[in-house]
Scaffold this motif. Structure first.
Motif, PDB file in Angstrom:
ATOM      1  N   CYS A  32     -29.042 -25.414 -11.806  1.00  0.00           N
ATOM      2  CA  CYS A  32     -28.027 -25.296 -12.512  1.00  0.00           C
ATOM      3  C   CYS A  32     -27.292 -23.918 -12.759  1.00  0.00           C
ATOM      4  O   CYS A  32     -27.425 -23.296 -11.921  1.00  0.00           O
ATOM      5  N   ILE A  33     -26.503 -23.224 -13.461  1.00  0.00           N
ATOM      6  CA  ILE A  33     -26.266 -21.604 -13.353  1.00  0.00           C
ATOM      7  C   ILE A  33     -26.591 -21.580 -15.278  1.00  0.00           C
ATOM      8  O   ILE A  33     -26.375 -21.108 -15.964  1.00  0.00           O
ATOM      9  N   PRO A  34     -27.760 -20.686 -13.980  1.00  0.00           N
ATOM     10  CA  PRO A  34     -28.701 -20.102 -15.402  1.00  0.00           C
ATOM     11  C   PRO A  34     -26.948 -19.395 -16.667  1.00  0.00           C
ATOM     12  O   PRO A  34     -26.823 -18.349 -16.393  1.00  0.00           O
ATOM     13  N   PHE A  35     -27.398 -19.227 -17.527  1.00  0.00           N
ATOM     14  CA  PHE A  35     -26.830 -18.673 -19.211  1.00  0.00           C
ATOM     15  C   PHE A  35     -27.392 -17.468 -19.247  1.00  0.00           C
ATOM     16  O   PHE A  35     -26.523 -16.448 -20.005  1.00  0.00           O
ATOM     17  N   TYR A  36     -29.228 -17.579 -19.157  1.00  0.00           N
ATOM     18  CA  TYR A  36     -29.396 -16.423 -20.137  1.00  0.00           C
ATOM     19  C   TYR A  36     -30.083 -15.130 -18.997  1.00  0.00           C
ATOM     20  O   TYR A  36     -30.712 -14.231 -18.656  1.00  0.00           O
ATOM     21  N   ARG A  37     -30.730 -15.946 -17.508  1.00  0.00           N
ATOM     22  CA  ARG A  37     -32.075 -15.564 -16.769  1.00  0.00           C
ATOM     23  C   ARG A  37     -31.040 -14.810 -15.975  1.00  0.00           C
ATOM     24  O   ARG A  37     -30.163 -15.025 -14.803  1.00  0.00           O
ATOM     25  N   LEU A  61     -34.086 -24.257 -17.584  1.00  0.00           N
ATOM     26  CA  LEU A  61     -33.390 -25.155 -15.734  1.00  0.00           C
ATOM     27  C   LEU A  61     -34.187 -26.205 -15.419  1.00  0.00           C
ATOM     28  O   LEU A  61     -35.032 -25.789 -15.198  1.00  0.00           O
ATOM     29  N   TRP A  62     -32.552 -26.508 -14.696  1.00  0.00           N
ATOM     30  CA  TRP A  62     -31.868 -27.696 -13.620  1.00  0.00           C
ATOM     31  C   TRP A  62     -33.025 -27.607 -12.659  1.00  0.00           C
ATOM     32  O   TRP A  62     -32.474 -26.333 -12.167  1.00  0.00           O
ATOM     33  N   THR A  63     -33.993 -28.392 -11.947  1.00  0.00           N
ATOM     34  CA  THR A  63     -34.078 -27.902 -10.653  1.00  0.00           C
ATOM     35  C   THR A  63     -34.982 -28.609  -9.968  1.00  0.00           C
ATOM     36  O   THR A  63     -34.934 -29.603 -10.463  1.00  0.00           O
TER      37      THR A  63
END
Length: 169
Positions: A65-70, A51-53
């Motif tokens: 970023c928009i989480p794909f899996y979490r 994740l970009w933070t």
């Protein structure tokens, strides 16, 4: 949702050591980001989502970023992290909610016209999007009413057998 998000795959997969790191190729707040944080993926210990933070201070990060899996975290949420000997710096817990919602959609077919229509309509609805390949999209909605409108549109697409979707939060 019938399809398992992990089965969808991400274009940015990179195997390192015993883990597969699922990456974001075009995070929506890339210009704000200055730190990559790993997040474990539920029910799959061999996969981590990067994740970009943005570092807020020595203990808190903002998701860029928009989480794909979490599940349970969204763009703009503030989280803490912890060190893990095998998996590096890991998302620990959510400290503050941004109020944003995550929806994820998987197109049933790899058809450019369907992808373009979906992209265009999601833009008209005022969403932010991150795509992985031509079939998997993570969608950011600014609040609950916005998420309800976007979900209504996605349900119409489900009814037409164009895609499957789920809510990440």
């Amino acid at each position: 949702m019938a399809a398992d998000a992990l089965a969808w795959g991400l274009e940015g997969e990179r195997p390192l050591t015993q883990f597969t790191y699922r990456t974001h190729l075009a995070p929506v707040w890339r210009e704000k980001a200055d730190f990559i944080l790993n997040a474990s993926i539920p029910d799959d210990e061999s996969n981590l989502e990067q994740l970009w933070t943005r570092r807020l201070d020595s203990e808190r990060l903002e998701i860029c970023c928009i989480p794909f899996y979490r599940y349970g975290v969204a763009l703009g949420d503030v989280v803490s992290f912890r060190a893990d000997d095998e998996r590096g710096l890991l998302l620990d817990e959510k400290l503050e909610e941004s109020g944003r919602y995550v929806l994820r959609a998987y197109l049933r077919e790899d058809r450019v016209a369907v992808q373009q229509d979906l992209y265009d309509r999601l833009c008209e609805l005022g969403t932010l999007q991150e795509w992985s390949g031509s079939r998997f999209v993570a969608i950011d909605c600014r609040d609950e009413p916005h998420a309800a409108r976007v979900s209504g549109y996605l349900q119409q697409c489900v009814d037409l057998n164009l895609l499957e979707y789920e809510t990440g939060r």
